[in-house]
Design a protein around this motif. Structure first.
Motif, mmCIF file in Angstrom:
data_model
loop_
_atom_site.group_PDB
_atom_site.id
_atom_site.type_symbol
_atom_site.label_atom_id
_atom_site.label_comp_id
_atom_site.label_asym_id
_atom_site.label_seq_id
_atom_site.Cartn_x
_atom_site.Cartn_y
_atom_site.Cartn_z
ATOM 1 N N ASN A 1 37.505 44.482 47.161
ATOM 2 C CA ASN A 1 36.687 44.499 45.933
ATOM 3 C C ASN A 1 35.592 43.441 46.070
ATOM 4 O OD1 ASN A 1 38.456 46.251 44.174
ATOM 5 N ND2 ASN A 1 39.912 44.611 44.650
ATOM 6 N N PRO A 2 34.614 43.626 46.990
ATOM 7 C CA PRO A 2 33.675 42.529 47.298
ATOM 8 C C PRO A 2 32.957 41.942 46.089
ATOM 9 C CG PRO A 2 32.909 44.645 48.203
ATOM 10 C CD PRO A 2 34.309 44.864 47.734
ATOM 11 N N GLY A 3 32.597 42.762 45.119
ATOM 12 C CA GLY A 3 31.768 42.233 44.041
ATOM 13 C C GLY A 3 32.556 41.687 42.860
ATOM 14 N N HIS A 4 33.871 41.837 42.898
ATOM 15 C CA HIS A 4 34.713 41.499 41.746
ATOM 16 C C HIS A 4 34.701 39.984 41.503
ATOM 17 C CE1 HIS A 4 37.599 42.779 38.861
ATOM 18 N NE2 HIS A 4 37.899 43.913 39.482
ATOM 19 N N SER A 5 34.103 39.535 40.391
ATOM 20 C CA SER A 5 33.917 38.083 40.181
ATOM 21 C C SER A 5 35.244 37.348 39.989
ATOM 22 C CB SER A 5 33.033 37.868 38.947
ATOM 23 O OG SER A 5 33.680 38.489 37.834
ATOM 24 N N ASP A 6 36.236 37.963 39.330
ATOM 25 C CA ASP A 6 37.467 37.179 39.086
ATOM 26 C C ASP A 6 38.554 37.536 40.104
ATOM 27 O OD1 ASP A 6 38.723 39.156 36.250
ATOM 28 O OD2 ASP A 6 37.950 39.686 38.231
ATOM 29 N N CYS A 7 38.113 37.874 41.328
ATOM 30 C CA CYS A 7 39.059 38.136 42.401
ATOM 31 C C CYS A 7 39.176 36.919 43.325
ATOM 32 C CB CYS A 7 38.597 39.331 43.232
ATOM 33 S SG CYS A 7 39.149 40.904 42.570
ATOM 34 N N TYR A 8 40.070 37.019 44.279
ATOM 35 C CA TYR A 8 40.284 35.955 45.257
ATOM 36 C C TYR A 8 40.165 36.531 46.665
ATOM 37 C CZ TYR A 8 41.947 33.309 41.293
ATOM 38 O OH TYR A 8 42.014 32.659 40.079
ATOM 39 N N SER A 9 39.884 35.654 47.616
ATOM 40 C CA SER A 9 39.909 36.075 49.017
ATOM 41 C C SER A 9 41.011 35.313 49.720
ATOM 42 C CB SER A 9 38.556 35.815 49.686
ATOM 43 O OG SER A 9 37.661 36.839 49.276
ATOM 44 N N VAL A 10 41.608 35.956 50.705
ATOM 45 C CA VAL A 10 42.796 35.402 51.366
ATOM 46 C C VAL A 10 42.613 35.420 52.877
ATOM 47 C CG1 VAL A 10 45.305 35.584 51.598
ATOM 48 C CG2 VAL A 10 44.198 36.362 49.487
ATOM 49 N N ALA A 11 42.876 34.262 53.498
ATOM 50 C CA ALA A 11 42.944 34.183 54.967
ATOM 51 C C ALA A 11 44.407 33.935 55.295
ATOM 52 C CB ALA A 11 42.070 33.043 55.495
#
Ligand code: AFP
Length: 315
Positions: A99-109
């Protein structure tokens, strides 16, 4: 909430702890999704195929079937969580966007199964998770909003921080993670050290540092698994792990995004330190997704001493 380690008046599970400490709703959901995924990873470790997958990862390392399986389990969970913008895995070649544009999302490494080469000899291994807000996967580690690991050892334990201390959970007979202790702290002088890499490839500065630790009576504790070796320092509250600059491997071995940044975040939250021998790990700006760095991580005093030796005797 919890009295001395391991005995609680009542079992506080992970979701309740996250809610009671005021962790944002989507982040709570993400951390709980990852804890759920670990239950399937545990099962695959215990019963899965120990063979090779016939493929290699970004580093040209042969992937085990378990590496690929653990990676798929985590990726699927995060994709369907609805709160993840993008992920990068040690087992994948590039960033995967949900969900690249989702402002209240998170990214995980994440490193889905760190130390997987130890499974066939039945040593402890782990899953390492770094969480950033939005799409900031290639940012500095200091911009992480959370980090966690799951340790698959004689007991399965989970350690997490969202910036308000480091908290340990253990899996019970119902496969629920229940609180063991809050605010894990590193505040002792090291009496154990974990020297990664070939000793004859150490720089003069690192060699002198290790010799000083030995003269101080430190005992060598090195399992070959980053997660159990760091967990030992967090639980004992003292110690230092290093995978330094090597003459034949100047950048060391450990990866910034899914090994060093999350562990440095947890160790600093526990009152320790993490350095590449010159600067704070969390201040380093990774130049690519597979960036590696030398690392000295653990008790503040010993990390500072390592930096002094490297400055004086050569990095
Ligand atoms: P594997 O995942 O290939 O087993 O490597 C584990 C690891 O990345 C980290 O968990 C250890 O601290 C480190 O490598 C051990 O490296 P050496 O095998 O060179 O000691």
């Amino acid at each position: 909430m919890a009295d001395e380690r391991g005995s609680t008046k009542f079992q506080i599970d992970l979701r309740r702890h996250l809610r009671e400490t005021g962790v944002e709703r989507n982040l709570t959901r993400l951390i709980c999704e990852i804890s759920e995924a670990s239950k399937y990873i545990i099962n695959s470790i215990r019963t899965g195929d120990l063979g090779v997958a016939g493929t290699s990862n970004l580093y040209g390392e042969k992937q085990l079937a378990l590496d690929v399986l653990a990676d798929r389990i985590l990726e699927k969970r995060m994709k369907h969580s609805g709160v993840v913008a993008s992920v990068i895995s040690e087992e994948q070649e590039q960033i995967i966007e949900f969900n690249p544009g989702h402002s209240d999302c998170y990214s995980v490494a994440y490193d889905p199964l760190d130390g997987s080469s130890l499974v066939d000899v039945n040593l402890a291994i782990g899953t390492i998770i770094s969480i950033c807000k939005g799409n900031a996967l290639l940012g500095r580690g200091r911009d992480q909003v959370a980090a966690m690991y799951i340790l698959y050892g004689p007991r399965t334990t989970l350690m997490y921080s969202t910036g308000n201390g480091v908290h340990e959970f253990a899996m019970n007979q119902l496969m629920e993670y229940t609180l063991v202790q809050e605010n894990v702290t590193i505040d002792g002088n090291s009496d154990i050290y974990s020297p990664g890499g070939q000793r004859n490839q150490y720089s003069e500065g690192t060699e002198r540092f290790v010799r000083t630790l030995e003269e101080q009576g430190c005992k060598l504790r090195y399992s070959g698994g980053f997660v159990p070796d760091i967990n030992q320092i967090l639980i004992k509250g003292r110690g230092i792990f290093m995978y330094p600059h090597l003459k034949n491997r100047p950048q060391g071995k450990l990866r910034m995004l899914y090994e060093l940044n999350p562990m440095a975040y947890l160790v600093e939250q526990a009152g320790g330190a993490a350095s590449d021998g010159k600067m704070r790990i969390l201040d380093i700006l990774p130049q690519e997704i597979d960036a590696c760095s030398p690392v000295f991580i653990g008790s503040k005093k010993e990390v500072a001493l390592a930096q002094e030796f490297l400055a004086a005797e050569g990095y």
